[in-house]
Enzyme design. Structure first.
Site, PDB file in Angstrom:
ATOM      1  N   CYS A   2       0.974  -1.164  -0.237  1.00 51.11           N
ATOM      2  CA  CYS A   2       0.157   0.018   0.029  1.00 51.11           C
ATOM      3  C   CYS A   2       0.679   1.112  -0.017  1.00 51.11           C
ATOM      4  CB  CYS A   2      -0.853  -0.027   1.162  1.00 51.11           C
ATOM      5  SG  CYS A   2      -1.929  -1.636   1.562  1.00 51.11           S
ATOM      6  N   ARG A  27       4.516   0.492  -6.468  1.00 52.82           N
ATOM      7  CA  ARG A  27       4.655  -0.262  -5.195  1.00 52.82           C
ATOM      8  C   ARG A  27       3.516  -1.266  -5.312  1.00 52.82           C
ATOM      9  NH1 ARG A  27       6.633   2.444  -0.503  1.00 52.82           N
ATOM     10  NH2 ARG A  27       5.321   1.314   0.825  1.00 52.82           N
ATOM     11  N   TRP A  80      -2.913  -2.442  -1.506  1.00 52.24           N
ATOM     12  CA  TRP A  80      -2.469  -3.963  -2.119  1.00 52.24           C
ATOM     13  C   TRP A  80      -3.249  -5.121  -1.082  1.00 52.24           C
ATOM     14  CZ3 TRP A  80       0.625  -8.043  -0.480  1.00 52.24           C
ATOM     15  CH2 TRP A  80       1.201  -8.836  -1.481  1.00 52.24           C
ATOM     16  N   ASN A 104      -1.114   1.434   5.782  1.00 46.71           N
ATOM     17  CA  ASN A 104      -0.202   0.167   5.251  1.00 46.71           C
ATOM     18  C   ASN A 104       0.039  -0.784   6.348  1.00 46.71           C
ATOM     19  OD1 ASN A 104       1.701  -1.017   3.863  1.00 46.71           O
ATOM     20  ND2 ASN A 104       3.058   0.609   3.853  1.00 46.71           N
ATOM     21  N   GLY A 105       0.227  -2.098   5.965  1.00 50.13           N
ATOM     22  CA  GLY A 105       0.746  -2.922   6.853  1.00 50.13           C
ATOM     23  C   GLY A 105      -0.428  -4.006   7.352  1.00 50.13           C
ATOM     24  N   GLU A 488      17.468 -15.544 -11.916  1.00 49.36           N
ATOM     25  CA  GLU A 488      16.959 -14.396 -12.215  1.00 49.36           C
ATOM     26  C   GLU A 488      16.356 -14.188 -13.381  1.00 49.36           C
ATOM     27  OE1 GLU A 488      16.555 -11.891 -10.574  1.00 49.36           O
ATOM     28  OE2 GLU A 488      16.742 -10.114 -11.784  1.00 49.36           O
ATOM     29  N   LYS A 492      12.485 -12.862 -13.718  1.00 50.98           N
ATOM     30  CA  LYS A 492      12.282 -11.795 -14.439  1.00 50.98           C
ATOM     31  C   LYS A 492      10.963 -12.017 -15.517  1.00 50.98           C
ATOM     32  CE  LYS A 492      13.269  -9.216 -12.902  1.00 50.98           C
ATOM     33  NZ  LYS A 492      14.206  -9.129 -11.699  1.00 50.98           N
ATOM     34  N   GLU A 495       7.399 -13.111 -13.460  1.00 46.91           N
ATOM     35  CA  GLU A 495       7.076 -11.794 -12.900  1.00 46.91           C
ATOM     36  C   GLU A 495       6.298 -10.928 -13.848  1.00 46.91           C
ATOM     37  OE1 GLU A 495      10.493  -9.608 -11.225  1.00 46.91           O
ATOM     38  OE2 GLU A 495       9.364  -9.398  -9.563  1.00 46.91           O
ATOM     39  N   LYS A 610       6.266  -3.414  -5.358  1.00 43.79           N
ATOM     40  CA  LYS A 610       7.669  -2.997  -5.413  1.00 43.79           C
ATOM     41  C   LYS A 610       8.496  -3.400  -4.136  1.00 43.79           C
ATOM     42  CE  LYS A 610      11.655  -1.606  -7.399  1.00 43.79           C
ATOM     43  NZ  LYS A 610      12.111  -2.479  -8.279  1.00 43.79           N
TER      44      LYS A 610
HETATM   45  C1  AGP Z   1      12.619  -8.602  -8.601  1.00 40.12           C
HETATM   46  O1  AGP Z   1      12.435  -8.330  -9.645  1.00 40.12           O
HETATM   47  C2  AGP Z   1      11.289  -8.506  -7.530  1.00 40.12           C
HETATM   48  N1  AGP Z   1      10.444  -7.459  -7.661  1.00 40.12           N
HETATM   49  C3  AGP Z   1      11.613  -8.825  -6.069  1.00 40.12           C
HETATM   50  O2  AGP Z   1      11.867 -10.254  -6.005  1.00 40.12           O
HETATM   51  C4  AGP Z   1      12.739  -8.193  -5.026  1.00 40.12           C
HETATM   52  O3  AGP Z   1      13.864  -8.005  -5.517  1.00 40.12           O
HETATM   53  C5  AGP Z   1      12.496  -8.428  -3.846  1.00 40.12           C
HETATM   54  O4  AGP Z   1      10.968  -8.126  -3.199  1.00 40.12           O
HETATM   55  C6  AGP Z   1      13.498  -7.942  -2.818  1.00 40.12           C
HETATM   56  O5  AGP Z   1      13.135  -6.563  -2.682  1.00 40.12           O
HETATM   57  P1  AGP Z   1      14.244  -5.560  -2.136  1.00 40.12           P
HETATM   58  O6  AGP Z   1      15.558  -5.676  -2.991  1.00 40.12           O
HETATM   59  O7  AGP Z   1      13.697  -4.153  -2.004  1.00 40.12           O
HETATM   60  O8  AGP Z   1      14.262  -5.953  -0.768  1.00 40.12           O
END
Ligand code: AGP
Length: 615
Positions: A2, A27, A80, A104-105, A488, A492, A495, A610
């Protein structure tokens, strides 16, 4: 997660709040809303879906803020969903009597609180944990307490994580904000003050910020902000200046933030390296690392902990640190580490890696390790984030703001920092020969240009990738330092294109994944010329024997690999330490191209956030 924005000042906040929420879109969210005070009454607009829908609702000429003594107040929110599905009734702000609240939380004891409030005769309208907080505050107001006191009393009842923004009809020139476990900052302006979940929301209005700590609440008014802790004691806070500009968070002509950020990687690497390399390229200066040579000698073990993409960067970190420093390393995802009673103590070093510096599990892992006496170091992109503030020291990745949910430039900047760190410690401990270090440093310095060279192949990579957007399953394979890049690459693609993609250590193929291979399965094989090359070639042959489609990513001039594979993408050959960074660029572009062709929401993929500020 959120996003919260709040305003007290001399302007109608309707579009200030909306624009702030736009900047927090990255976010991740599924509904949004805004509350204002209009002629002394709380007015709310909220809706399910994206901010465009909210914007349409805000166009209503009958919805606007009105001031009392030239002071307007308002709060906004992107939700969210955690408790209750995305819908208008579950969207924030929630009104309870004379107050409106954004949250948020996660409130862990919300169902007990809800029952108690319902018993008292309160009627709740949503399925959320957040509305319970609003009603709880209103319950105290109904007992005759002031707004500030009611928020203070309510937070004593809450278990869990929460940032709050609260406005009230009865106190129309005040906004109360609370931070406990999820991020919230205060933007300090002239004749106006703001709250937000993150800096980008407020950059067009101020560069002066106050970073709230957990268990702090702030009484925000037009010309003053008073911060208190949960015991009611006033706290003096410092105003910090930030040097990010609003342009840094624009798309800069690119169709998506993700593509812009992929192209920003050379710059991100330059910024991360510069000022850290000596002129004759044989020494590194890591001023941010506060461990002395003596401290480094005493380290028994390094624990590398993170989530998602940052976890894959940590896997690379293990390879680099073990090779160059000879200190044993262990890598863990933060959500496992924090709960597994880890055998970490004062002779160990914990390295947490996080772009946002706010990931709840990573932060909890850091706290757990500190509790057990370990030294702690963060690799982080956001100054003044919780992880930055709580770690003993931080080495920054100067990647600039990363807005696309799919992490790109932060990842390669993290790999760059792991290179710097491993070389530096290796040299300090005398475990890395100086001549070797010089070669590695040389390659790091040339890295931005080398990454540029790979980016120049964008068109060819796109041509290959777009052929596969209808496929069902993708495999990504690599060995050694290419294995985390396989993971990775798969992440990608998953996601942003919502396709099934699996990353594997190529040696694991025969233990299961090979069953997935048929003439319809694209297999992306990472095959740089390193000590694993011949073994990876054997894996490639095994895939071809089962008619899989092989897209190989390897070194320039590798005719053998090119001949054996159906499609070949080449990157320049450099020292083994920087090869993972070079291999990353094609896997990012492959994912981006496929998602673009599929027409998914690349910068804000469904269900993703995010910064994951709840566990
Ligand atoms: C990466 O593409 C993701 N969106 C996700 O895995 C991200 O790397 C993870 O949530 C960790 O986030 P941070 O680096 O802000 O801790």
């Amino acid at each position: 997660m959120c996003g919260i924005v709040g305003y007290v000042g001399n302007r109608d906040p309707k579009f200030i709040l909306y624009e702030g929420l736009k900047k927090l879109e990255y976010r991740g969210y599924d509904s949004a809303g805004i509350a204002l005070l209009q002629e002394g009454e709380i007015r709310i607009k909220r809706c399910e879906g994206k901010l465009d829908q909210l914007k349409a609702a805000l166009e209503d000429p009958h919805f606007y803020g009105t001031p009392l003594d030239e002071t307007y107040v308002g709060i906004g929110h992107t939700r969210w969903a955690t408790h209750g599905r995305p819908s208008e009734k579950n969207a924030h702000p929630h009104q309870a009597g004379s107050i409106a609240l954004v949250h948020n939380g996660i409130i862990e004891n919300y169902s007990e609180l809800r029952q108690a409030l319902e018993k008292k005769g309160h009627v709740l309208h949503s399925d959320t944990d957040s509305e319970v907080v609003a009603v709880c505050i209103f319950d105290f107001i109904s007992q005759g307490h002031s707004l500030e006191r009611s928020v203070f009393l309510a937070v004593q009842e809450l278990l869990g994580s929460f940032s709050l923004g609260v406005i009230s009809q009865k106190d129309p020139q005040t906004l109360i904000a609370v931070r406990n476990g999820t991020p919230l900052i205060l933007g300090v302006g002239v004749q106006e003050n703001f709250i937000a979940s993150d800096v980008p929301a407020l950059l067009p209005y101020t560069k002066n910020f106050i970073y709230l700590e957990d268990e702090e609440m702030v009484i925000v008014q037009k010309n003053r902000c008073v911060v208190k802790n949960f015991k009611g004691k006033e706290i003096q806070k410092q105003i910090k200046k930030i040097n990010w500009t609003p342009e840094m968070i624009d798309k800069g002509g690119y169709q998506h933030y993700m593509l812009k950020e992929i192209h920003e990687q050379p710059q991100a690497i330059i910024q991360t390296i510069q000022d850290r390399v000596s002129k004759d390229r044989d020494t590194l200066y890591l001023k941010d690392l506060t461990l002395s040579e003596n401290d480094l000698r005493k380290i028994r073990k390094i624990f590398l902990v993170a989530c998602g993409t940052a976890y894959y960067a940590s896997m690379e970190g293990k390879y680099l640190l073990e090779k160059m420093t000879k200190i044993p390393c262990e890598v863990d995802v933060a959500s496992e580490f924090r709960y597994r009673d880890p055998l970490i103590g004062k002779e160990d070093l914990l390295i947490v890696t996080s772009q946002s510096g706010e990931t709840a599990d990573t932060l909890a892992a850091l706290r757990e390790a500190k509790k057990r006496g370990a030294r702690t170091l963060a690799i982080c992109n956001v100054k003044e984030s919780s992880i930055d503030r709580e770690a003993d020291s931080t080495i920054y990745t100067y990647a600039g703001p990363e807005i696309g949910v799919a992490s790109t430039k932060a990842f390669t900047a993290q790999l760059t920092v792991f290179n710097l760190l491993a070389i530096h410690i290796g040299l300090v401990l005398g475990r890395l020969p100086k001549e070797k270090a010089k070669v590695y440093i040389q390659d790091l310095v040339r890295l931005p240009i080398t990454v540029e060279e790979v980016l120049k192949q964008e068109k060819e990579i796109q041509k290959i990738a777009q052929k596969f957007y209808r496929k069902k399953t993708f495999l990504y394979l690599g060995r050694g330092t290419s294995y985390p890049i396989a993971l990775e690459g798969a992440l990608k693609l998953k996601e942003i294109s919502y396709m099934n993609a699996e990353g594997y250590a190529a040696g694991e193929m025969k233990h299961g994944p090979i069953a997935l291979v048929d003439e319809d399965t694209p297999v992306i094989i990472l095959a740089p010329k390193d000590e694993h090359y011949d073994k990876v070639i054997s894996n490639l042959e095994e895939i071809k024997a089962r008619e899989g489609i092989v897209i190989a990513i390897g070194c320039e001039g590798d005719t053998k690999l090119s001949k054996l594979s159906d499609y070949f993408i080449s990157v320049p050959q450099r020292s083994e330490n920087v090869m993972p960074i070079l291999l990353t660029i094609p896997v990012q572009l492959i994912a981006y191209t496929i998602a673009l062709k599929k027409g998914t929401d690349i910068d804000q993929p469904r269900n993703l956030a995010k910064s994951v500020t709840v566990e």
